[in-house]
Scaffold this active site. Structure first.
Site, PDB file in Angstrom:
ATOM      1  N   GLY A  24       0.894  -1.193   0.136  1.00 13.25           N
ATOM      2  CA  GLY A  24      -0.193   0.022  -0.043  1.00 13.25           C
ATOM      3  C   GLY A  24       0.891   1.158   0.124  1.00 13.25           C
ATOM      4  O   GLY A  24       1.687   1.370   1.010  1.00 13.25           O
ATOM      5  N   LYS A  25       0.627   2.296  -0.884  1.00 13.80           N
ATOM      6  CA  LYS A  25       1.554   3.365  -1.228  1.00 13.80           C
ATOM      7  C   LYS A  25       1.641   4.107   0.285  1.00 13.80           C
ATOM      8  O   LYS A  25       2.812   4.589   0.502  1.00 13.80           O
ATOM      9  CB  LYS A  25       1.074   4.174  -2.381  1.00 13.80           C
ATOM     10  N   GLY A  26       0.686   4.414   0.761  1.00 10.44           N
ATOM     11  CA  GLY A  26       0.433   5.263   1.955  1.00 10.44           C
ATOM     12  C   GLY A  26       1.249   4.611   3.144  1.00 10.44           C
ATOM     13  O   GLY A  26       2.124   5.209   3.739  1.00 10.44           O
ATOM     14  N   ASN A  28       3.501   2.089   2.728  1.00 12.91           N
ATOM     15  CA  ASN A  28       5.091   2.019   2.338  1.00 12.91           C
ATOM     16  C   ASN A  28       5.743   3.270   2.549  1.00 12.91           C
ATOM     17  O   ASN A  28       6.919   3.524   3.250  1.00 12.91           O
ATOM     18  CB  ASN A  28       5.270   1.551   0.871  1.00 12.91           C
ATOM     19  N   ASN A 168       5.722  10.079 -12.233  1.00 10.69           N
ATOM     20  CA  ASN A 168       6.652   9.733 -13.072  1.00 10.69           C
ATOM     21  C   ASN A 168       6.207   9.818 -14.560  1.00 10.69           C
ATOM     22  O   ASN A 168       5.207  10.524 -14.870  1.00 10.69           O
ATOM     23  CB  ASN A 168       6.809   7.969 -12.930  1.00 10.69           C
ATOM     24  N   THR A 204       9.671  11.948 -12.095  1.00  7.53           N
ATOM     25  CA  THR A 204      10.802  11.136 -12.106  1.00  7.53           C
ATOM     26  C   THR A 204      11.005   9.928 -13.188  1.00  7.53           C
ATOM     27  O   THR A 204       9.899   9.885 -13.920  1.00  7.53           O
ATOM     28  CB  THR A 204      10.363   9.986 -10.870  1.00  7.53           C
ATOM     29  N   ASP A 231      14.268  -5.641  -7.961  1.00 14.89           N
ATOM     30  CA  ASP A 231      12.716  -5.457  -7.782  1.00 14.89           C
ATOM     31  C   ASP A 231      12.469  -4.006  -7.723  1.00 14.89           C
ATOM     32  O   ASP A 231      12.795  -3.507  -6.986  1.00 14.89           O
ATOM     33  CB  ASP A 231      12.327  -6.174  -6.635  1.00 14.89           C
ATOM     34  N   ASP A 237       7.785   4.563  -3.784  1.00 14.30           N
ATOM     35  CA  ASP A 237       7.303   4.968  -2.351  1.00 14.30           C
ATOM     36  C   ASP A 237       8.593   5.422  -1.577  1.00 14.30           C
ATOM     37  O   ASP A 237       8.676   6.324  -0.677  1.00 14.30           O
ATOM     38  CB  ASP A 237       6.760   3.663  -1.794  1.00 14.30           C
ATOM     39  N   GLY A 272      11.058  -7.428  -2.714  1.00 12.93           N
ATOM     40  CA  GLY A 272      10.101  -6.994  -1.846  1.00 12.93           C
ATOM     41  C   GLY A 272       9.994  -5.615  -1.646  1.00 12.93           C
ATOM     42  O   GLY A 272      10.757  -4.851  -2.116  1.00 12.93           O
TER      43      GLY A 272
END
Length: 291
Positions: A24-26, A28, A168, A204, A231, A237, A272
């Site tokens: 989850g972005k928030g 992370n 991005n 980015t 990865d 994030d 990961g």
């Protein structure tokens, strides 16, 4: 899941290796910022299920204040990530509990926003919550950073609420409402983003580094050497969190972006997401060794 290759339509690919883990972005970004030394409060929503309970335990262990996290009736968000040998990834998300976040939930978070040096908003949450959070940041005098992922066109009244926007190359045209084959180069894109916000924009560009557009003009931020890419999941994030931490410490945008590039470079070398988010010491060691 790590795969020999990503399947095309109708194809089944065997030989995958499955590794479940938090995301989850928030979440992370909150964990990444906390590891870099920031005091972090997180507003999100989880379900009353095993994933939600595991998330709360993770935030407690990582030192993230999750006291305002909403418990919704829907299941906790899940994402399915396919990673190819090159490190490139494809992600599908079922938002679940995140759809419970609304302007009222953000209003309950007003005191935390007002007390913060910086507010970071990502877009896995509903548009109403995105806009309410950015508006609250503006009303309380807190600097706002929008990580516009997953990208979708922004409402017109949202743009002036953003101090720093950081898409991005894929997300930028979507935000601007441009179609495929729009013909704009990266410099034109980042300028257009800055003009919409009146603040600053960072584009980015993966291995090509980043472009910053400010009132003073354009600045190129070179990529930080990463070594072997394992990865790319979570690199954005990690970049966002490190940029936010550096800005909260009072660093200028170019310096903050260089710090963030080093964080992203660290993250892509480890499989990961959460295991790959650097600590302050790890990032300092990487920035001291750019070979």
């Amino acid at each position: 899941m790590r795969l020999p290759k990503a399947p095309v339509a109708g194809e089944t690919v065997s030989g995958g290796v499955f590794d479940p883990g938090p995301g989850g972005k928030g979440s992370n970004q909150a964990i990444a910022a906390a590891r870099l030394g920031a005091e972090v409060a997180l507003l999100t929503a989880v379900g009353d299920d095993d994933f939600g309970r595991a998330a709360r335990e993770l935030w407690r262990a990582e030192g993230v204040d999750a006291g305002q996290v909403v418990t919704a009736q829907a299941p906790t968000m899940v994402g399915f990530i396919l990673v190819e040998p090159s490190g490139e990834n494809r992600i599908a998300i079922a938002p679940g509990a995140l759809d419970a976040l609304d302007a009222a939930a953000v209003e309950g978070f007003r005191a935390e926003i007002a007390a913060a040096d910086l507010l970071v908003v990502s877009m896995e949450i509903p548009e109403a919550a995105v806009v309410a959070a950015l508006r609250t940041g503006r009303e309380t005098g807190t600097r706002t950073v929008l990580n516009p992922a997953p990208a979708r066109p922004l409402p017109d009244d949202c743009w002036p609420l953003i101090d720093v926007i950081m898409p991005n190359q894929t997300e930028a045209p979507v935000l601007l409402g441009l179609t495929d084959g729009h013909g704009l180069g990266d410099e034109d894109l980042v300028r257009a983003l800055r003009e919409r916000t009146g603040g600053a924009a960072i584009l980015t560009r993966g291995g090509a580094g980043a472009l910053i557009a400010e009132d003073s003009g354009l600045t190129h931020v070179p990529p930080h050497p990463a070594g072997t890419v394992v990865d790319t999941t979570g690199a954005g994030d990690s970049f966002t969190a490190a940029l936010a931490v550096a800005l909260a410490e009072g660093r200028p945008l170019k310096e903050a972006a260089a710090f963030a590039a080093a964080a992203g470079a660290h993250t892509v070398t480890i499989a990961g997401v959460v295991p790959a988010l650097p600590t302050r010491d790890q990032l300092a060691a990487r920035m001291g060794n750019t070979s």
